[in-house]
Scaffold this motif. Sequence first.
Motif, PDB file in Angstrom:
ATOM      1  N   TRP A  51       0.755  -1.134   0.033  1.00 43.27           N
ATOM      2  CA  TRP A  51       0.023  -0.009  -0.025  1.00 43.27           C
ATOM      3  C   TRP A  51       0.796   1.072  -0.097  1.00 43.27           C
ATOM      4  CZ3 TRP A  51      -5.444  -0.289  -0.092  1.00 43.27           C
ATOM      5  CH2 TRP A  51      -5.920  -1.442   0.093  1.00 43.27           C
TER       6      TRP A  51
ATOM      7  N   GLU B  51       1.832   5.281   1.136  1.00 42.24           N
ATOM      8  CA  GLU B  51       1.767   5.924   2.236  1.00 42.24           C
ATOM      9  C   GLU B  51       1.406   7.377   2.206  1.00 42.24           C
ATOM     10  OE1 GLU B  51       5.800   6.106   3.930  1.00 42.24           O
ATOM     11  OE2 GLU B  51       6.048   3.966   4.064  1.00 42.24           O
TER      12      GLU B  51
ATOM     13  N   GLU C 261       2.403  10.408  -0.118  1.00 46.68           N
ATOM     14  CA  GLU C 261       3.110   9.931  -1.201  1.00 46.68           C
ATOM     15  C   GLU C 261       2.929  10.165  -2.563  1.00 46.68           C
ATOM     16  OE1 GLU C 261       4.425   5.341  -2.867  1.00 46.68           O
ATOM     17  OE2 GLU C 261       3.776   5.771  -0.948  1.00 46.68           O
TER      18      GLU C 261
END
Length: 223
Positions: free
Chosen positions: A8, A10, A13
């Motif tokens: 996944w 962050e 990001e």
Amino acid sequence: MSEHKPEWPEFGELVIATIQSVMDYGAYANLDEYSRRGFLHISEISSARIRNVRDFVRENQKMVLKVLRVDVEKGHIDLSLRRVTKRERIEKTKSFKKDRKGEALLHAVAEKVGLSAHEVYQKAGVILEENYGLYEGFEKVAKEGIEVLTKLDIPEDLAKIIVQVAEERIRIKMVTVKGVLEVRCMKPNGVKCIQDAFLDAKKSQETKDAKIEFSVVASPATV
């Protein structure tokens, strides 16, 4: 291609996303680097008033988006376009393209040695990625040769193929750097000493394919 990449993204990001579907209230986008889907709400598309979402985003369009929220349990990822600066968009796009080029080069090596891309990545790719970046590693090899690989303990037979692929597929841009030097030597044979110094400089050039030239602007003067 890094196997250490999390499943996944962050918070905060930057991601490369492909717009999948557009609605009146926003758009769904596939995150190219994660094989996951996120949602881009209309309020996060632009700071300006939006009458038609399709004036700003369209299906199959690739965009740089910023991750606002990640809910792993629900499988939700909220994205933003308006919070991405021009500089961030340019840098992320460059980085993404380099990553893809690096992976393509790795696959080319795998084809030549008769191994899977995964095996080549384990033997050499991960080492290049950790030390220089995957594409940057190939680029360094194209500039400096096999020593870049052998000093990292990459097997020589594999290193030779990596060099071959790098030289075939990467074109190094050459630049011209000029300067004027005023050189003095107080020894009786000063002119010879200066000449020898410049010749030694040419011999010690470290950059592969570099061309060094010296020319005299004014005649040597004696005291």
